[in-house]
Each structure stands twice: as C-alpha cells, then as structure tokens.
Design a protein around this motif. Sequence first.
Motif, mmCIF file in Angstrom:
data_model
loop_
_atom_site.group_PDB
_atom_site.id
_atom_site.type_symbol
_atom_site.label_atom_id
_atom_site.label_comp_id
_atom_site.label_asym_id
_atom_site.label_seq_id
_atom_site.Cartn_x
_atom_site.Cartn_y
_atom_site.Cartn_z
ATOM 1 N N VAL A 52 0.846 -1.199 0.000
ATOM 2 C CA VAL A 52 0.000 0.000 0.000
ATOM 3 C C VAL A 52 0.880 1.247 0.000
ATOM 4 C CG1 VAL A 52 -1.740 1.286 1.312
ATOM 5 C CG2 VAL A 52 -1.822 -1.212 1.260
ATOM 6 N N ILE A 53 0.566 2.200 -0.871
ATOM 7 C CA ILE A 53 1.311 3.463 -0.873
ATOM 8 C C ILE A 53 0.937 4.224 0.393
ATOM 9 C CG2 ILE A 53 1.675 5.688 -1.998
ATOM 10 C CD1 ILE A 53 1.125 4.299 -4.669
ATOM 11 N N ILE A 54 1.928 4.445 1.256
ATOM 12 C CA ILE A 54 1.656 5.119 2.524
ATOM 13 C C ILE A 54 2.031 6.591 2.485
ATOM 14 C CG2 ILE A 54 1.748 3.052 3.935
ATOM 15 C CD1 ILE A 54 4.653 3.830 4.662
ATOM 16 N N GLU A 55 2.919 6.968 1.574
ATOM 17 C CA GLU A 55 3.285 8.373 1.389
ATOM 18 C C GLU A 55 3.720 8.577 -0.045
ATOM 19 O OE1 GLU A 55 5.314 10.758 4.532
ATOM 20 O OE2 GLU A 55 5.879 8.770 5.259
ATOM 21 N N GLU A 56 3.482 9.775 -0.555
ATOM 22 C CA GLU A 56 3.911 10.120 -1.906
ATOM 23 C C GLU A 56 4.412 11.557 -1.901
ATOM 24 O OE1 GLU A 56 2.204 10.318 -6.448
ATOM 25 O OE2 GLU A 56 1.028 9.294 -4.919
ATOM 26 N N PHE A 57 5.516 11.775 -2.593
ATOM 27 C CA PHE A 57 6.138 13.089 -2.652
ATOM 28 C C PHE A 57 6.400 13.465 -4.098
ATOM 29 C CE2 PHE A 57 7.242 11.046 1.297
ATOM 30 C CZ PHE A 57 7.023 12.033 2.238
ATOM 31 N N THR A 58 6.394 14.764 -4.379
ATOM 32 C CA THR A 58 6.682 15.248 -5.724
ATOM 33 C C THR A 58 8.058 15.917 -5.750
ATOM 34 O OG1 THR A 58 5.632 17.378 -5.299
ATOM 35 C CG2 THR A 58 4.245 15.655 -6.223
#
Length: 81
Positions: A52-58
């Motif tokens: 599961v994607i728990i964090e995403e950053f750009t």
Amino acid sequence: EPTSGLDPQATNDFNRLLKTLKEQNVAILMVTHDLMGALEVADRIGFLDRGVIIEEFTAAGPERFDIRMLYKHYAGKRDAA
C-alpha cells in the motif's frame, strides 16, 4: 531494481533513457530501494508498506521531497521494527 548490478556508465545510460522517455510523455513506474538513484529521474516518489502506498512526494512544489530526510525517516522505521 532496474539498475541493480549495473556499472556506473550503464546506470547513466539507463537514466538518460528514462529522461528521454519522460520528455516524450511516457509514464514509467519503477520500483527500487535506491533513493538517490530515484531522485535523479523521478517526478514523484511513493513509499509502500505491505503493498500500500503510505506516502507520496513530488519533485517540485510544497510536497517536494528531501531525499536525506526520507532516508533517515524510513531507515529509522526499519531499525525500530
């Protein structure tokens, strides 16, 4: 781990290929443990936990990722586990 086992020149060639594809608006999903390498080519970095994607950053904007902070954060979680 697309660059695992590659020498530095082959890794640079691979990264150039990714950048060329990016310029052609090709979407690429890459899984790696190499955060520094991902930083060179990524627009976004997501962290998975049990699939599961728990964090995403750009790479730009207010959510811009700080690779050193992320490494310390996730290395610390691993050490605590």
